[in-house]
Scaffold this motif. Sequence first.
Motif: not given
Length: 203
Positions: A8-15, A85-90, A106-109, A120-122, A169-174
């Motif tokens: 849905s967006g930046t795609g760092t997980n996609l990368q 689902l990599a940052g897919f927001m639907r 799916n990945i969840h932070p 989730a981070q908040k 967290i995103r570094e861990a996601e990758h």
Amino acid sequence: TRVGVLISGTGTNLQALIEQAKCSSSSAEIVVVISNRPGVQGLKRASLAGIQTRVVDHKLYGSRAEFDGTIDRVLEEFGVELVCLAGFMRILTGTFVKKWTGKLLNIHPSLLPSFKGVNAQKQALQAGVRVTGCTVHFVAEEVDAGAIIVQEAVPVEVGDSEESLSDRIREAEHRAFPTAMELVASGAVQLREDRHIVWKQQS
Ligand code: GRF
């Protein structure tokens, strides 16, 4: 295994998934990237990697069922066998989730089942936990509740903001998402009919 990635967006997980699939030892081949939003950076990342892209704009559909049906058609068109689902927001409908059960990750932070849902981070910061993390799981009809495949713990540092924690967290996601994609694509991990996870070597 032919993989489709929904963004849905930046795609760092996609990368991270793209880099993983490039490895000669990888069991995964990303054959299509689908975004529900046009013009996002993730689409550029896919194109740069020579991967076909499609935009299925949810605003153009009268119902979730029609939107999901179009996504499903694109996945079938590309012969996709595993969906990430990599940052897919639907939120996907039950019909779609049922059809792709065992082939939908799916990945969840956060470290599920803690801190389900958005921000989730908040939630972790507000709960005052000293350790949080990320989870890659099979998607089930209940949101953020499917069988867990990979988790990675991430420390909460004193003075962390939602942004600084999200970045860590995103570094861990990758790391976690590529690992989980490989486990499922290679058949090392699968989801049994009763929704329990089976690790092949332990069978
Ligand atoms: C990540 O923080 C992930 O936890 C959440 O959405 C974000 C995706 O970021 N599901 P990106 O688009 O992969 O950079």
